[in-house]
Design a protein around this motif. Structure first.
Motif, short mmCIF file in Angstrom:
data_model
loop_
_atom_site.label_atom_id
_atom_site.label_comp_id
_atom_site.label_asym_id
_atom_site.label_seq_id
_atom_site.Cartn_x
_atom_site.Cartn_y
_atom_site.Cartn_z
N ALA A 237 0.83 -1.21 0.00
CA ALA A 237 0.00 0.00 0.00
C ALA A 237 0.87 1.26 0.00
O ALA A 237 0.55 2.24 -0.68
CB ALA A 237 -0.93 0.00 1.21
N LEU A 238 1.96 1.24 0.76
CA LEU A 238 2.86 2.39 0.81
C LEU A 238 3.51 2.65 -0.54
O LEU A 238 3.59 3.79 -1.00
CB LEU A 238 3.93 2.17 1.88
N ASP B 228 6.24 0.73 10.95
CA ASP B 228 5.64 1.87 11.66
C ASP B 228 4.14 1.95 11.42
O ASP B 228 3.34 1.97 12.36
CB ASP B 228 6.28 3.19 11.19
N ILE B 229 3.77 1.99 10.16
CA ILE B 229 2.39 2.29 9.79
C ILE B 229 1.43 1.14 10.10
O ILE B 229 0.23 1.36 10.31
CB ILE B 229 2.31 2.67 8.28
N MET B 230 1.92 -0.08 10.16
CA MET B 230 1.05 -1.22 10.44
C MET B 230 0.67 -1.34 11.91
O MET B 230 -0.25 -2.09 12.26
CB MET B 230 1.71 -2.53 10.00
N THR C 116 -4.88 1.08 1.98
CA THR C 116 -4.62 2.01 0.88
C THR C 116 -4.92 3.44 1.31
O THR C 116 -4.14 4.36 1.03
CB THR C 116 -5.49 1.64 -0.34
N TYR C 117 -6.04 3.64 2.02
CA TYR C 117 -6.39 4.97 2.50
C TYR C 117 -5.36 5.50 3.50
O TYR C 117 -4.99 6.67 3.48
CB TYR C 117 -7.77 4.95 3.16
N THR C 118 -4.92 4.60 4.40
CA THR C 118 -3.93 5.01 5.40
C THR C 118 -2.63 5.42 4.73
O THR C 118 -2.02 6.45 5.06
CB THR C 118 -3.67 3.87 6.40
N ALA C 119 -2.17 4.62 3.76
CA ALA C 119 -0.93 4.93 3.05
C ALA C 119 -1.05 6.27 2.32
O ALA C 119 -0.11 7.08 2.32
CB ALA C 119 -0.61 3.82 2.05
N ALA C 120 -2.20 6.52 1.72
CA ALA C 120 -2.42 7.80 1.03
C ALA C 120 -2.36 8.96 2.02
O ALA C 120 -1.82 10.04 1.70
CB ALA C 120 -3.76 7.78 0.30
#
Length: 297
Positions: free
Chosen positions: A192-193, A218-220, A272-276
């Motif tokens: 996604a990133l 980090d993001i997960m 996908t939304y979080t990565a954006a």
């Protein structure tokens, strides 16, 4: 159409034919199936007898499909990723490299707050005591300098699994379930990133010479409780081994609809939304990342 996650546990031959992925069987080459590559999000290869052609791998990379290869213990071990997955890649790479320390600290604060909130909500949904965790949510400082994440984790695991449980990457059951689920989640997050033009190798908090995807780590973090939720369910079903059904239970996470803002969205789409939102944060277009929440009750 929702993106698909495919798992191959038998000796199959995967190739590119007429722009699609062709699936044939070594013992019956005339019996074949086709899958549209643009409909695939992830492929999990869990058999060392699976063969894949170079043209197919190139087409999968071109379409930002995360191809994950398992080792002899059936644990995800490596991954194929596209190095040119977004037209704004150079812009976001530069923004990541130039990000100031205060910006990174604010990003990590947002991640930790959301992770602890989701951990608390998971405990609440299971009828367990979440009160001790709640006081940490609003006390996370920039960069989490007081280590609220670590203190909350100690409380969380005792409440979730019992006082005798020790979370260990190489620990005993149910650590094997947690490890498997987190590895799949990590691969999906990295994909996604990359799709949002970000470089997973440039982390916010996680920094390790041997870690290829620290930003994904980090993001997960706020998504981990969704994996924990599945592990608790599997434990309730007396599952102890990484069977085919258990693996599919983790893959099904990405098709589970969960609250995201005012709507219900599949978890894979949430990533996908979080990565954006991380990309927009890097560009100064938003002040926080957007994450889903665990359903209570």
């Amino acid at each position: 159409m929702p993106k698909q996650t495919l798992i191959f546990e038998n000796a199959v031959q995967l190739s590119l034919k007429n722009g699609q992925m062709n699936i044939s069987y070594k013992d019956n080459p005339e019996h074949e199936h086709f899958r549209a590559i643009e409909d695939i999000a992830m492929i999990l290869v869990d058999n060392h007898s699976v063969s894949m052609t170079i043209p197919l791998l190139g087409e999968l990379a071109e379409n930002n499909v995360a191809v994950v290869f398992c080792d002899q213990k059936h644990m995800p071990a490596s991954m194929l990723m596209n190095l040119d997955a977004n037209c704004k890649q150079e812009k976001y790479f530069r923004l990541q490299l130039e990000a100031s320390e205060p910006t990174k600290k604010q990003m990590w604060k947002n991640v930790v707050e959301t992770k602890i909130r989701n951990q608390s909500q998971l405990l609440e949904s299971l009828g367990k005591n979440s009160n001790k965790l709640n006081r940490y949510v609003n006390n996370v400082r920039s960069g989490d300098t007081t280590n609220c994440e670590g203190h909350a984790a100690q409380i969380y695991w005792k409440e979730l699994m019992g006082k005798g449980f020790v979370r260990d990457r190489f620990g005993e059951y149910p650590n094997n379930f947690l490890n498997y689920g987190y590895t799949i989640l990590r691969a999906a997050t990295a994909r996604a990133l990359m799709g949002s033009g970000l470089l997973p190798a440039l982390g916010i908090f996680h920094r390790n010479y041997y870690d290829a995807f620290p930003l994904a780590d980090d993001i997960m973090e706020p998504y981990r409780p969704f994996v924990d939720q599945v592990v608790i369910r599997l434990m309730g079903q007396k599952q102890r081994k990484l069977t085919k059904d258990v693996k599919h239970a983790f893959l099904e996470i990405f098709y589970t609809e969960i609250p995201f803002g005012e709507q219900m969205v599949q978890l894979g789409t949430c990533l996908t939304y979080t990565a954006a939102s991380v990309a927009k944060f890097s560009a100064g277009e938003t002040k926080a990342h957007t994450y889903p929440r665990v359903i209570c009750g």
